[in-house]
Design a protein around this motif. Structure first.
Motif, PDB file in Angstrom:
ATOM      1  N   GLU A 179      41.370 -23.308  64.212  1.00  5.10           N
ATOM      2  CA  GLU A 179      40.716 -22.001  64.030  1.00  5.10           C
ATOM      3  C   GLU A 179      39.616 -22.188  62.998  1.00  5.10           C
ATOM      4  O   GLU A 179      39.742 -23.013  62.097  1.00  5.10           O
ATOM      5  CB  GLU A 179      41.765 -20.954  63.606  1.00  5.10           C
ATOM      6  CG  GLU A 179      42.492 -21.229  62.288  1.00  5.10           C
ATOM      7  CD  GLU A 179      41.712 -20.784  61.065  1.00  5.10           C
ATOM      8  OE1 GLU A 179      40.665 -20.127  61.247  1.00  5.10           O
ATOM      9  OE2 GLU A 179      42.122 -21.120  59.945  1.00  5.10           O
ATOM     10  N   ARG A 180      38.509 -21.449  63.155  1.00  6.70           N
ATOM     11  CA  ARG A 180      37.367 -21.610  62.241  1.00  6.70           C
ATOM     12  C   ARG A 180      36.806 -20.265  61.827  1.00  6.70           C
ATOM     13  O   ARG A 180      35.650 -20.168  61.435  1.00  6.70           O
ATOM     14  CB  ARG A 180      36.252 -22.391  62.935  1.00  6.70           C
ATOM     15  CG  ARG A 180      36.690 -23.656  63.559  1.00  6.70           C
ATOM     16  CD  ARG A 180      35.609 -24.156  64.493  1.00  6.70           C
ATOM     17  NE  ARG A 180      34.874 -25.259  63.883  1.00  6.70           N
ATOM     18  CZ  ARG A 180      33.803 -25.818  64.430  1.00  6.70           C
ATOM     19  NH1 ARG A 180      33.325 -25.357  65.566  1.00  6.70           N
ATOM     20  NH2 ARG A 180      33.182 -26.806  63.833  1.00  6.70           N
ATOM     21  N   VAL A 181      37.628 -19.220  61.947  1.00  3.31           N
ATOM     22  CA  VAL A 181      37.094 -17.866  61.757  1.00  3.31           C
ATOM     23  C   VAL A 181      37.140 -17.431  60.298  1.00  3.31           C
ATOM     24  O   VAL A 181      38.031 -17.812  59.546  1.00  3.31           O
ATOM     25  CB  VAL A 181      37.865 -16.855  62.638  1.00  3.31           C
ATOM     26  CG1 VAL A 181      37.470 -17.036  64.089  1.00  3.31           C
ATOM     27  CG2 VAL A 181      39.371 -17.019  62.467  1.00  3.31           C
ATOM     28  N   LYS A 232      38.383 -30.063  61.034  1.00  8.32           N
ATOM     29  CA  LYS A 232      38.770 -28.839  60.321  1.00  8.32           C
ATOM     30  C   LYS A 232      38.841 -29.080  58.809  1.00  8.32           C
ATOM     31  O   LYS A 232      38.336 -28.295  57.999  1.00  8.32           O
ATOM     32  CB  LYS A 232      40.133 -28.359  60.847  1.00  8.32           C
ATOM     33  CG  LYS A 232      40.747 -27.234  60.050  1.00  8.32           C
ATOM     34  CD  LYS A 232      39.951 -25.969  60.209  1.00  8.32           C
ATOM     35  CE  LYS A 232      40.375 -24.929  59.199  1.00  8.32           C
ATOM     36  NZ  LYS A 232      39.684 -23.662  59.375  1.00  8.32           N
ATOM     37  N   ASN A 236      36.132 -27.408  55.632  1.00  9.16           N
ATOM     38  CA  ASN A 236      36.493 -26.647  54.427  1.00  9.16           C
ATOM     39  C   ASN A 236      36.264 -27.464  53.155  1.00  9.16           C
ATOM     40  O   ASN A 236      35.928 -26.910  52.102  1.00  9.16           O
ATOM     41  CB  ASN A 236      37.927 -26.129  54.529  1.00  9.16           C
ATOM     42  CG  ASN A 236      38.000 -24.882  55.418  1.00  9.16           C
ATOM     43  OD1 ASN A 236      36.969 -24.366  55.846  1.00  9.16           O
ATOM     44  ND2 ASN A 236      39.193 -24.410  55.684  1.00  9.16           N
ATOM     45  N   ARG A 239      32.620 -27.182  52.198  1.00  6.01           N
ATOM     46  CA  ARG A 239      32.297 -25.928  51.498  1.00  6.01           C
ATOM     47  C   ARG A 239      32.815 -25.972  50.057  1.00  6.01           C
ATOM     48  O   ARG A 239      32.135 -25.551  49.129  1.00  6.01           O
ATOM     49  CB  ARG A 239      32.914 -24.753  52.261  1.00  6.01           C
ATOM     50  CG  ARG A 239      32.359 -23.409  51.835  1.00  6.01           C
ATOM     51  CD  ARG A 239      32.235 -22.478  53.013  1.00  6.01           C
ATOM     52  NE  ARG A 239      31.971 -21.107  52.605  1.00  6.01           N
ATOM     53  CZ  ARG A 239      30.748 -20.602  52.468  1.00  6.01           C
ATOM     54  NH1 ARG A 239      29.696 -21.342  52.705  1.00  6.01           N
ATOM     55  NH2 ARG A 239      30.592 -19.344  52.107  1.00  6.01           N
ATOM     56  N   GLN A 277      26.637 -20.157  45.939  1.00  3.94           N
ATOM     57  CA  GLN A 277      26.684 -19.247  44.789  1.00  3.94           C
ATOM     58  C   GLN A 277      27.878 -19.555  43.881  1.00  3.94           C
ATOM     59  O   GLN A 277      29.000 -19.699  44.370  1.00  3.94           O
ATOM     60  CB  GLN A 277      26.806 -17.798  45.282  1.00  3.94           C
ATOM     61  CG  GLN A 277      25.651 -17.368  46.160  1.00  3.94           C
ATOM     62  CD  GLN A 277      24.310 -17.469  45.438  1.00  3.94           C
ATOM     63  OE1 GLN A 277      24.181 -17.062  44.286  1.00  3.94           O
ATOM     64  NE2 GLN A 277      23.316 -18.032  46.109  1.00  3.94           N
ATOM     65  N   PHE A 342      40.080 -12.163  46.730  1.00  3.32           N
ATOM     66  CA  PHE A 342      39.578 -13.537  46.622  1.00  3.32           C
ATOM     67  C   PHE A 342      38.111 -13.650  47.011  1.00  3.32           C
ATOM     68  O   PHE A 342      37.446 -14.624  46.689  1.00  3.32           O
ATOM     69  CB  PHE A 342      40.468 -14.526  47.387  1.00  3.32           C
ATOM     70  CG  PHE A 342      40.145 -14.783  48.833  1.00  3.32           C
ATOM     71  CD1 PHE A 342      39.159 -15.692  49.200  1.00  3.32           C
ATOM     72  CD2 PHE A 342      40.845 -14.148  49.841  1.00  3.32           C
ATOM     73  CE1 PHE A 342      38.869 -15.955  50.541  1.00  3.32           C
ATOM     74  CE2 PHE A 342      40.563 -14.394  51.177  1.00  3.32           C
ATOM     75  CZ  PHE A 342      39.571 -15.294  51.521  1.00  3.32           C
ATOM     76  N   LYS A 343      37.589 -12.595  47.680  1.00  7.99           N
ATOM     77  CA  LYS A 343      36.150 -12.551  47.965  1.00  7.99           C
ATOM     78  C   LYS A 343      35.782 -11.109  48.294  1.00  7.99           C
ATOM     79  O   LYS A 343      36.656 -10.253  48.412  1.00  7.99           O
ATOM     80  CB  LYS A 343      35.771 -13.533  49.062  1.00  7.99           C
ATOM     81  CG  LYS A 343      36.325 -13.242  50.438  1.00  7.99           C
ATOM     82  CD  LYS A 343      35.778 -14.290  51.388  1.00  7.99           C
ATOM     83  CE  LYS A 343      35.997 -13.909  52.828  1.00  7.99           C
ATOM     84  NZ  LYS A 343      35.366 -14.848  53.736  1.00  7.99           N
ATOM     85  N   ARG A 429      29.419 -13.243  39.445  1.00 11.17           N
ATOM     86  CA  ARG A 429      28.913 -13.432  40.810  1.00 11.17           C
ATOM     87  C   ARG A 429      27.400 -13.280  40.904  1.00 11.17           C
ATOM     88  O   ARG A 429      26.853 -13.357  42.010  1.00 11.17           O
ATOM     89  CB  ARG A 429      29.548 -12.401  41.745  1.00 11.17           C
ATOM     90  CG  ARG A 429      31.049 -12.498  41.853  1.00 11.17           C
ATOM     91  CD  ARG A 429      31.451 -13.524  42.883  1.00 11.17           C
ATOM     92  NE  ARG A 429      32.895 -13.566  43.046  1.00 11.17           N
ATOM     93  CZ  ARG A 429      33.507 -14.310  43.947  1.00 11.17           C
ATOM     94  NH1 ARG A 429      32.811 -15.055  44.780  1.00 11.17           N
ATOM     95  NH2 ARG A 429      34.817 -14.330  44.036  1.00 11.17           N
TER      96      ARG A 429
END
Ligand code: SAJ
Length: 434
Positions: A179-181, A232, A236, A239, A277, A342-343, A429
Motif C-alpha cells: 500500500e502507498r496511500v 516500499k 518511506n 522520505r 519542511q 502527527f501531521k 512548522r
C-alpha cells in the motif's frame, strides 16, 4: 488482546452469503488500509468479505459504520454495505483473492514484528483453494511473502505453492503489493496511485495485477516479490532521510542565527534542489517505523538511514528543550501548544512527536500547559492529573504568554504575526512563514 482469526468456520460466512454471490476477495485486517481497500473493491463490483479479529469492528462495519476516521471512508463503507457487496466477518472465507493488510509493528528493540502476517497466513491456509491468489500488502521485511508461502505449504500439503525464481507453477498465486496511500487521502490515492506488484513468479504477478487493474487508474507495474518488498521500505526511508536533512538544517540555522524557512525557500529556487519542511520530529506509523525494517536487516551498512532516524527523533527532544527554555524565560506564564496530531488535518495521534513533546512537558510543567487540538474531543489518558488542559484556539491565545505551533492544521492558518503580538512565539512548522 484480540482473539486470533477464526480458522475453523469458513462455512459460517458462506451461510451468511447469498449462494449466488460467493466471496471473490477476502481482505484480512480492516484497519486504515484494509477497510478502504475492501470498500473500494466492493464499489468496483467485487463481492468482498472483510475479515477482522475484532468482533466490534466486524459489527460496526456490517452496520455500515467505520471505526476509523478517514476522508470519504464513511460514505464509501455505508454504500458498499448497502449494495450487499461488502460483508465483514471474523472468519476467513474461501475466495478467489486474499489481501493481507494487517499491522507489522516494531518490537521494543526496533525489529519488525511480522507475527500478525504469519497469523493471517495461518488463517487463510485452511480456506484457500486451487486457483486462488494470496497478496500481501502490509509493509514487510524482504522475504515475508515467501514466509507466507511456507506457512500455507506447511498447512496444506495438498497444494503446490509457487517457488521464487521459477517462471510459473504452483496451485495458488502469491504476490506482494505494498500500500502507498497517504493518510488523509487514502480513498483517493487507492485508485489514483501507481501500484508495484511483485510476484513470487511472473505468473503470480500477472494474476495479482488482474485484481488491481480492475480499480487502479495509475499504472500497475510488475516485478519480483522481494523487489516490491524493498520498494516500499525504500520509499518511506527516502522520505525520512529527506525530512532529516530539513530537520538538521533547522537546528544548524538556529546555531547560525538565520531563518531556516527563508533559506529553504530560496535554496528550492535552484532547479535541482527540493528540500522538505522541518517540523518538531517525524511521526505516524510509517515513516518513523519502516526505515528500521531496512536497518535491522542490514545493520552494518544502513548508516545514513539509521542516522536519519536518530536526527528526526532528536528533533523532538530539541523542540521540547526549546519550549522549556521559553517557559523559563516567562516565569509563571502559560504556553499554548497548537496541535497534537502527527501531521496536519488528521485525527491520528500515533507516534506523534507533538503528542510526545506535550506529554513530556506535562509531567513537570502541566499547570502551565494549554493544549489546542481541534481533532481531539478529550485529552489522551497520559495527561490525567498533570494539570494540562484542552482549550479552544481563542482561549489558548487569550490565556497564554507563549504560543508554540506543533502542527500546522488548517484551523490555525489564519494566525498572523499581528494576532500574536506581545507573545513569545515558536513556530516549529514555519506555518506563519509559508
Ligand atoms: N513531515 C515533515 N516534513 C515534511 C513532510 C512530512 O516533518 O516535509 C512529517 C509529518 O509531519 C509527519 C511525518 O513526516 O509527522 C510523516 O508524514 P508524511 O505525510 O510524510 O507521511 P505519512 O506517514 O502520512 O504517509 C507515508 C507516505 N509515504 C511517502 O510519502 C513516501 C504514504 O504514501 C505511505 O503510504 C505511508 O507513509 C505508509 O502507509 O507507508
Amino acid at each position: 488482546m484480540n482473539a486470533p482469526f477464526d480458522t475453523s468456520s469458513a462455512a459460517k460466512l458462506a451461510g451468511a452469503r447469498d449462494a449466488d454471490h460467493p466471496v471473490q476477495v477476502a481482505v484480512i485486517g480492516l484497519g486504515y488500509i484494509g477497510l478502504p481497500t475492501a470498500a473500494v473493491l466492493a464499489s468496483y463490483g467485487w463481492e468482498v468479505c472483510g475479515v477482522d479479529v475484532s468482533e466490534s469492528v466486524v459489527e460496526t462495519v456490517n452496520a455500515g459504520g467505520v471505526h476509523i476516521k478517514e476522508r470519504d471512508l464513511d460514505r464509501l463503507v455505508s454504500d458498499a454495505i448497502e449494495s450487499g457487496r461488502l460483508k465483514a466477518s471474523t472468519s476467513v472465507p474461501t475466495a478467489q483473492f486474499y489481501i493481507i493488510a494487517v499491522p507489522t509493528p516494531l518490537t521494543h528493540d526496533n525489529r519488525p514484528d511480522i507475527s500478525l502476517v504469519e497469523s493471517a497466513a495461518r488463517a487463510i491456509a485452511p480456506a484457500v483453494s486451487k486457483g486462488a491468489c494470496v497478496i500481501l500488502e502490509s509493509t514487510s521485511p524482504v522475504g515475508t511473502t515467501e514466509r507466507v508461502g511456507h506457512i500455507i505449504a506447511e498447512q496444506r500439503p495438498d497444494l503446490t505453492v509457487p517457488v521464487l525464481g521459477e517462471q510459473s507453477g504452483g496451485d495458488i498465486g502469491l504476490a506482494y503489493c505494498p500500500e502507498r496511500v497517504l493518510p488523509g487521502k487514502i480513498v483517493h490515492e487507492l485508485v489514483k496511485n501507481d501500484r508495484v506488484i511483485g510476484g513470487i513468479t511472473p505468473e503470480c504477478a500477472a494474476r495479482a495485477k488482474g485484481l488491481y487493474t480492475s480499480f487502479v487508474e495509475g499504472d500497475c507495474l510488475t516485478t519480483t516479490a522481494r523487489a516490491a518488498e524493498a520498494v516500499k521500505l525504500v520509499e518511506n526511508s527516502f522520505r525520512d532521510v529527506n525530512i532529516a536533512f530539513a530537520n538538521e538544517l533547522s537546528v544548524i540555522a538556529d546555531d547560525l542565527g538565520v531563518d531556516v524557512w527563508d533559506v529553504i525557500k530560496l535554496a528550492n529556487r535552484h532547479p535541482r534542489v527540493n528540500i522538505l519542511q522541518p517540523g518538531p520530529g517525524v511521526g505516524g506509523h510509517c515513516i518513523a517505523v519502516d526505515p528500521w525494517f531496512l536497518i535491522s536487516s542490514s545493520p552494518d551498512v544502513a548508516r545514513l538511514i539509521r542516522t536519519a532516524r536518530e536526527v528526526n527523533d532528536f528533533k523532538a527532544t530539541y523542540t521540547e528543550r526549546r519550549i522549556r527554555a521559553l517557559l523559563d524565560a516567562a516565569p509563571g506564564g502559560k504556553v499554548a501548544l497548537l496541535g497534537l496530531a502527527f501531521k496536519p488535518d488528521i485525527d491520528d495521534f500515533r507516534e506523534s512527536p507533538a503528542l510526545e513533546i506535550a506529554l513530556k512537558l506535562a509531567r513537570t510543567r502541566g499547570q502551565r500547559l494549554i493544549l489546542v487540538e481541534p481533532f481531539a474531543k478529550k485529552l489522551p489518558d497520559g495527561f490525567a492529573g498533570t494539570g494540562a488542559r484542552l482549550a479552544s484556539l481563542d482561549e489558548g491565545l487569550e490565556q497564554a504568554e507563549i504560543v508554540v505551533v506543533l502542527v500546522d492544521h488548517t484551523a490555525f492558518k489564519h494566525l498572523t504575526p499581528e494576532a500574536l503580538k506581545g507573545k513569545l512565539v515558536f513556530d516549529t512548522r514555519g506555518m506563519m512563514k509559508r
